[in-house]
Design a protein around this motif. Structure first.
Motif, mmCIF file in Angstrom:
data_model
loop_
_atom_site.group_PDB
_atom_site.id
_atom_site.type_symbol
_atom_site.label_atom_id
_atom_site.label_comp_id
_atom_site.label_asym_id
_atom_site.label_seq_id
_atom_site.Cartn_x
_atom_site.Cartn_y
_atom_site.Cartn_z
ATOM 1 N N VAL A 81 0.862 -1.179 0.000
ATOM 2 C CA VAL A 81 0.000 0.000 0.000
ATOM 3 C C VAL A 81 0.902 1.232 0.000
ATOM 4 O O VAL A 81 1.442 1.616 1.033
ATOM 5 C CB VAL A 81 -0.935 0.020 1.231
ATOM 6 C CG1 VAL A 81 -1.842 1.239 1.182
ATOM 7 C CG2 VAL A 81 -1.754 -1.264 1.304
ATOM 8 N N PRO A 82 1.089 1.832 -1.172
ATOM 9 C CA PRO A 82 1.916 3.035 -1.216
ATOM 10 C C PRO A 82 1.226 4.171 -0.473
ATOM 11 O O PRO A 82 0.005 4.155 -0.299
ATOM 12 C CB PRO A 82 2.041 3.337 -2.708
ATOM 13 C CG PRO A 82 1.008 2.532 -3.381
ATOM 14 C CD PRO A 82 0.594 1.432 -2.470
ATOM 15 N N PRO A 83 1.991 5.154 -0.023
ATOM 16 C CA PRO A 83 1.417 6.248 0.779
ATOM 17 C C PRO A 83 0.197 6.906 0.143
ATOM 18 O O PRO A 83 -0.761 7.231 0.839
ATOM 19 C CB PRO A 83 2.564 7.245 0.914
ATOM 20 C CG PRO A 83 3.796 6.448 0.686
ATOM 21 C CD PRO A 83 3.423 5.327 -0.230
ATOM 22 N N GLU A 84 0.204 7.063 -1.154
ATOM 23 C CA GLU A 84 -0.923 7.739 -1.804
ATOM 24 C C GLU A 84 -2.193 6.889 -1.829
ATOM 25 O O GLU A 84 -3.277 7.395 -2.116
ATOM 26 C CB GLU A 84 -0.550 8.184 -3.232
ATOM 27 C CG GLU A 84 -0.280 7.066 -4.204
ATOM 28 C CD GLU A 84 1.155 6.546 -4.200
ATOM 29 O OE1 GLU A 84 1.468 5.709 -5.052
ATOM 30 O OE2 GLU A 84 1.965 6.957 -3.328
ATOM 31 N N GLN A 85 -2.088 5.594 -1.491
ATOM 32 C CA GLN A 85 -3.276 4.740 -1.435
ATOM 33 C C GLN A 85 -3.753 4.479 -0.014
ATOM 34 O O GLN A 85 -4.787 3.850 0.178
ATOM 35 C CB GLN A 85 -3.007 3.421 -2.151
ATOM 36 C CG GLN A 85 -2.951 3.565 -3.642
ATOM 37 C CD GLN A 85 -2.781 2.227 -4.346
ATOM 38 O OE1 GLN A 85 -2.812 1.165 -3.736
ATOM 39 N NE2 GLN A 85 -2.600 2.286 -5.639
#
Length: 190
Positions: A81-85
């Motif tokens: 889960v990348p930060p933007e998600q």
């Protein structure tokens, strides 16, 4: 599609899926969650974005994590889960916020949260289902934790664990921002 639209669509799709898998009618889920039937219909039709409290009640009634209700992709063995998600669930104009970092359904829902509370702000939570446990670690500042009416002061570096089946709240009574990481373990629906 905006982040809010994506969140609304994911919630609608996942709520329908989990309600169907549980065999719950609209009325059954409404009664279990303490949420109106009309609200559930609006959510399933992606016509509204419910409050965090409503989302938590529905997730608890279904026996799934909030991450599961909001997740737009399922099924990978390793899910990054990348930060933007990461899902921003709550925020204030002063800058306080909670972010759901990641969650899983393995052996019952488990969620990992990042919290930032600005001075003078807080957030209260309704009781969760019996067996729900919250673990938290204060990274910066001082957190005031209230569990079933008992108040605890947690300075940076302090960790806590508690039974979340009772009312509880998090506050920043200090003068600097308070940052914490929290894990929530929810028992599976029998």
């Amino acid at each position: 599609m905006s982040d809010l639209d994506q969140l609304t669509q994911s919630l609608a799709r996942n709520l329908k899926r989990w309600r169907g898998e549980r065999g719950f009618t609209l009325d059954t889920l409404a009664a279990r969650a303490g949420v109106s039937r009309g609200m559930i219909i609006q959510i399933e039709q992606a016509r509204t974005n419910p409050s965090v409290g409503t989302t938590v009640k529905i997730a608890d009634a279904l026996g799934v994590s909030i991450a599961t209700l909001l997740d737009h992709e399922q099924g990978a063995e390793v899910r990054l889960v990348p930060p933007e998600q990461a899902v921003r669930m709550w925020s204030t104009e002063a800058g306080s916020r909670t972010t759901l970092l990641v969650g899983t359904e393995q052996r019952g829902p488990l969620e990992l949260w990042s919290w930032l509370l600005m001075p003078g702000e807080g957030s209260a939570s309704d009781p969760h289902p019996p067996g729900t446990v919250e673990l938290l670690h204060v990274e910066e500042g001082t957190l005031t934790l209230e569990v079933d009416g008992a108040v605890h002061t947690l300075p940076a570096g302090t960790s806590a664990a508690f039974d979340a089946r009772v009312p509880h709240a998090y506050r920043n009574d200090g003068t600097t921002p308070a940052r914490m990481t929290m894990a929530v373990s929810i028992p599976p629906v029998p």
